[in-house]
Motif scaffolding. Structure first.
Motif, PDB file in Angstrom:
ATOM      1  N   VAL A   1       0.851  -1.181   0.000  1.00  0.00           N
ATOM      2  CA  VAL A   1       0.000   0.000   0.000  1.00  0.00           C
ATOM      3  C   VAL A   1       0.894   1.241   0.000  1.00  0.00           C
ATOM      4  O   VAL A   1       2.061   1.174   0.391  1.00  0.00           O
ATOM      5  CB  VAL A   1      -0.951  -0.015   1.221  1.00  0.00           C
ATOM      6  CG1 VAL A   1      -0.186   0.121   2.514  1.00  0.00           C
ATOM      7  CG2 VAL A   1      -2.037   1.027   1.115  1.00  0.00           C
ATOM      8  N   SER A   2       0.339   2.350  -0.440  1.00  0.00           N
ATOM      9  CA  SER A   2       1.029   3.634  -0.321  1.00  0.00           C
ATOM     10  C   SER A   2       0.323   4.444   0.748  1.00  0.00           C
ATOM     11  O   SER A   2      -0.897   4.346   0.910  1.00  0.00           O
ATOM     12  CB  SER A   2       0.981   4.393  -1.652  1.00  0.00           C
ATOM     13  OG  SER A   2       1.716   3.707  -2.624  1.00  0.00           O
ATOM     14  N   MET A   3       1.077   5.233   1.473  1.00  0.00           N
ATOM     15  CA  MET A   3       0.491   6.111   2.489  1.00  0.00           C
ATOM     16  C   MET A   3       1.119   7.486   2.381  1.00  0.00           C
ATOM     17  O   MET A   3       2.269   7.627   1.976  1.00  0.00           O
ATOM     18  CB  MET A   3       0.678   5.552   3.896  1.00  0.00           C
ATOM     19  CG  MET A   3       2.094   5.613   4.411  1.00  0.00           C
ATOM     20  SD  MET A   3       2.202   5.140   6.153  1.00  0.00           S
ATOM     21  CE  MET A   3       3.964   5.383   6.420  1.00  0.00           C
TER      22      MET A   3
ATOM     23  N   VAL B   1       7.424  -5.918   8.112  1.00  0.00           N
ATOM     24  CA  VAL B   1       6.928  -4.647   7.595  1.00  0.00           C
ATOM     25  C   VAL B   1       8.113  -3.874   7.029  1.00  0.00           C
ATOM     26  O   VAL B   1       9.154  -3.756   7.687  1.00  0.00           O
ATOM     27  CB  VAL B   1       6.221  -3.815   8.689  1.00  0.00           C
ATOM     28  CG1 VAL B   1       5.907  -2.408   8.197  1.00  0.00           C
ATOM     29  CG2 VAL B   1       4.944  -4.504   9.147  1.00  0.00           C
ATOM     30  N   LEU B   2       7.936  -3.355   5.822  1.00  0.00           N
ATOM     31  CA  LEU B   2       8.930  -2.498   5.192  1.00  0.00           C
ATOM     32  C   LEU B   2       8.257  -1.173   4.855  1.00  0.00           C
ATOM     33  O   LEU B   2       7.144  -1.161   4.318  1.00  0.00           O
ATOM     34  CB  LEU B   2       9.462  -3.115   3.906  1.00  0.00           C
ATOM     35  CG  LEU B   2      10.128  -4.484   3.991  1.00  0.00           C
ATOM     36  CD1 LEU B   2      10.437  -5.007   2.592  1.00  0.00           C
ATOM     37  CD2 LEU B   2      11.390  -4.408   4.818  1.00  0.00           C
ATOM     38  N   VAL B   3       8.921  -0.072   5.161  1.00  0.00           N
ATOM     39  CA  VAL B   3       8.461   1.250   4.742  1.00  0.00           C
ATOM     40  C   VAL B   3       9.546   1.816   3.842  1.00  0.00           C
ATOM     41  O   VAL B   3      10.689   1.957   4.264  1.00  0.00           O
ATOM     42  CB  VAL B   3       8.183   2.175   5.953  1.00  0.00           C
ATOM     43  CG1 VAL B   3       7.838   3.579   5.481  1.00  0.00           C
ATOM     44  CG2 VAL B   3       7.064   1.606   6.814  1.00  0.00           C
ATOM     45  N   ASP B   4       9.186   2.070   2.604  1.00  0.00           N
ATOM     46  CA  ASP B   4      10.150   2.504   1.584  1.00  0.00           C
ATOM     47  C   ASP B   4      11.356   1.572   1.532  1.00  0.00           C
ATOM     48  O   ASP B   4      12.496   1.998   1.368  1.00  0.00           O
ATOM     49  CB  ASP B   4      10.600   3.952   1.832  1.00  0.00           C
ATOM     50  CG  ASP B   4       9.502   4.964   1.576  1.00  0.00           C
ATOM     51  OD1 ASP B   4       8.551   4.637   0.837  1.00  0.00           O
ATOM     52  OD2 ASP B   4       9.595   6.090   2.104  1.00  0.00           O
TER      53      ASP B   4
ATOM     54  N   ALA C   1      10.647   6.276  13.304  1.00  0.00           N
ATOM     55  CA  ALA C   1      11.948   6.409  12.641  1.00  0.00           C
ATOM     56  C   ALA C   1      11.853   6.424  11.117  1.00  0.00           C
ATOM     57  O   ALA C   1      12.832   6.769  10.451  1.00  0.00           O
ATOM     58  CB  ALA C   1      12.865   5.260  13.081  1.00  0.00           C
ATOM     59  N   VAL C   2      10.678   6.088  10.560  1.00  0.00           N
ATOM     60  CA  VAL C   2      10.608   5.955   9.104  1.00  0.00           C
ATOM     61  C   VAL C   2       9.566   6.841   8.431  1.00  0.00           C
ATOM     62  O   VAL C   2       9.618   7.025   7.214  1.00  0.00           O
ATOM     63  CB  VAL C   2      10.355   4.486   8.687  1.00  0.00           C
ATOM     64  CG1 VAL C   2      11.541   3.606   9.062  1.00  0.00           C
ATOM     65  CG2 VAL C   2       9.065   3.962   9.282  1.00  0.00           C
ATOM     66  N   VAL C   3       8.630   7.390   9.186  1.00  0.00           N
ATOM     67  CA  VAL C   3       7.589   8.190   8.544  1.00  0.00           C
ATOM     68  C   VAL C   3       8.161   9.531   8.089  1.00  0.00           C
ATOM     69  O   VAL C   3       8.960  10.153   8.782  1.00  0.00           O
ATOM     70  CB  VAL C   3       6.362   8.390   9.472  1.00  0.00           C
ATOM     71  CG1 VAL C   3       6.670   9.290  10.643  1.00  0.00           C
ATOM     72  CG2 VAL C   3       5.176   8.937   8.697  1.00  0.00           C
TER      73      VAL C   3
ATOM     74  N   SER D   1       4.728  13.144   2.634  1.00  0.00           N
ATOM     75  CA  SER D   1       5.316  12.491   1.460  1.00  0.00           C
ATOM     76  C   SER D   1       4.686  11.124   1.238  1.00  0.00           C
ATOM     77  O   SER D   1       4.365  10.421   2.191  1.00  0.00           O
ATOM     78  CB  SER D   1       6.824  12.294   1.644  1.00  0.00           C
ATOM     79  OG  SER D   1       7.482  13.538   1.728  1.00  0.00           O
ATOM     80  N   LEU D   2       4.547  10.754  -0.005  1.00  0.00           N
ATOM     81  CA  LEU D   2       4.025   9.447  -0.354  1.00  0.00           C
ATOM     82  C   LEU D   2       5.087   8.397  -0.037  1.00  0.00           C
ATOM     83  O   LEU D   2       6.239   8.529  -0.454  1.00  0.00           O
ATOM     84  CB  LEU D   2       3.651   9.400  -1.837  1.00  0.00           C
ATOM     85  CG  LEU D   2       2.858   8.189  -2.286  1.00  0.00           C
ATOM     86  CD1 LEU D   2       1.493   8.154  -1.599  1.00  0.00           C
ATOM     87  CD2 LEU D   2       2.679   8.224  -3.796  1.00  0.00           C
ATOM     88  N   GLN D   3       4.691   7.362   0.713  1.00  0.00           N
ATOM     89  CA  GLN D   3       5.612   6.299   1.094  1.00  0.00           C
ATOM     90  C   GLN D   3       4.971   4.942   0.825  1.00  0.00           C
ATOM     91  O   GLN D   3       3.746   4.801   0.885  1.00  0.00           O
ATOM     92  CB  GLN D   3       5.971   6.396   2.585  1.00  0.00           C
ATOM     93  CG  GLN D   3       6.758   7.650   2.930  1.00  0.00           C
ATOM     94  CD  GLN D   3       7.137   7.676   4.392  1.00  0.00           C
ATOM     95  OE1 GLN D   3       6.380   8.158   5.218  1.00  0.00           O
ATOM     96  NE2 GLN D   3       8.319   7.155   4.706  1.00  0.00           N
ATOM     97  N   SER D   4       5.805   3.949   0.545  1.00  0.00           N
ATOM     98  CA  SER D   4       5.302   2.598   0.323  1.00  0.00           C
ATOM     99  C   SER D   4       5.395   1.795   1.616  1.00  0.00           C
ATOM    100  O   SER D   4       6.345   1.949   2.383  1.00  0.00           O
ATOM    101  CB  SER D   4       6.089   1.897  -0.782  1.00  0.00           C
ATOM    102  OG  SER D   4       7.429   1.702  -0.375  1.00  0.00           O
TER     103      SER D   4
END
Length: 132
Positions: free
Chosen positions: A3-5, A58-61, A91-93, A97-100
């Motif tokens: 998903v993108s957030m 879970v992976l963010v970007d 730590a990752v948001v 910005s659009l993030q995966s």
């Protein structure tokens, strides 16, 4: 599940204001409790029947984010007290910005077993307009 957030900057402002108003230094052990340290953008990973034996990634970007089991008691980390899983996105948001976001579950889930990803520790706010 991919998903993108895009977490609005106003959410980052809200989190920063909460931390300033409630400036506690939480211990590493306390940070494993989902309802403590409310100045964290928390990703709740929801299942119809949560099992503490699930193995999640879970992976963010593309960056791994630790997934923590959530229990309804700080002292009883056992199946009968298990609520589900959460990931601290602090730590990752990147606000505004659009993030995966990618979620992997190693075990096979029954149909309808995965309910979704939900951002928590955010207070609702009235906005003048919405983008669809």
């Amino acid at each position: 599940y991919n998903v993108s957030m895009n977490v609005p900057t106003r959410v980052g402002d809200q989190i920063a204001a909460r931390q300033q108003a409630y400036p506690l230094n939480w211990s590493a052990e306390e940070l494993t409790v989902s309802w403590l340290a409310p100045a964290r953008p928390m990703l709740t990973i929801a299942f119809a029947t949560p099992l503490n034996t699930l193995i999640l990634t879970v992976l963010v970007d593309g960056h791994p984010v630790p997934v923590t089991p959530a229990y309804n008691s700080r002292a009883l980390a056992e199946p009968g007290c298990f609520l589900g899983f959460f990931a601290d996105l602090s730590a990752v948001v990147t606000y505004g910005s659009l993030q995966s976001v990618a979620l992997s579950v190693e075990q096979q889930l029954p149909a309808g077993g995965f309910l979704g990803l939900f951002l928590d520790n955010i207070a609702p706010e009235l906005t003048p307009a919405a983008e669809l």
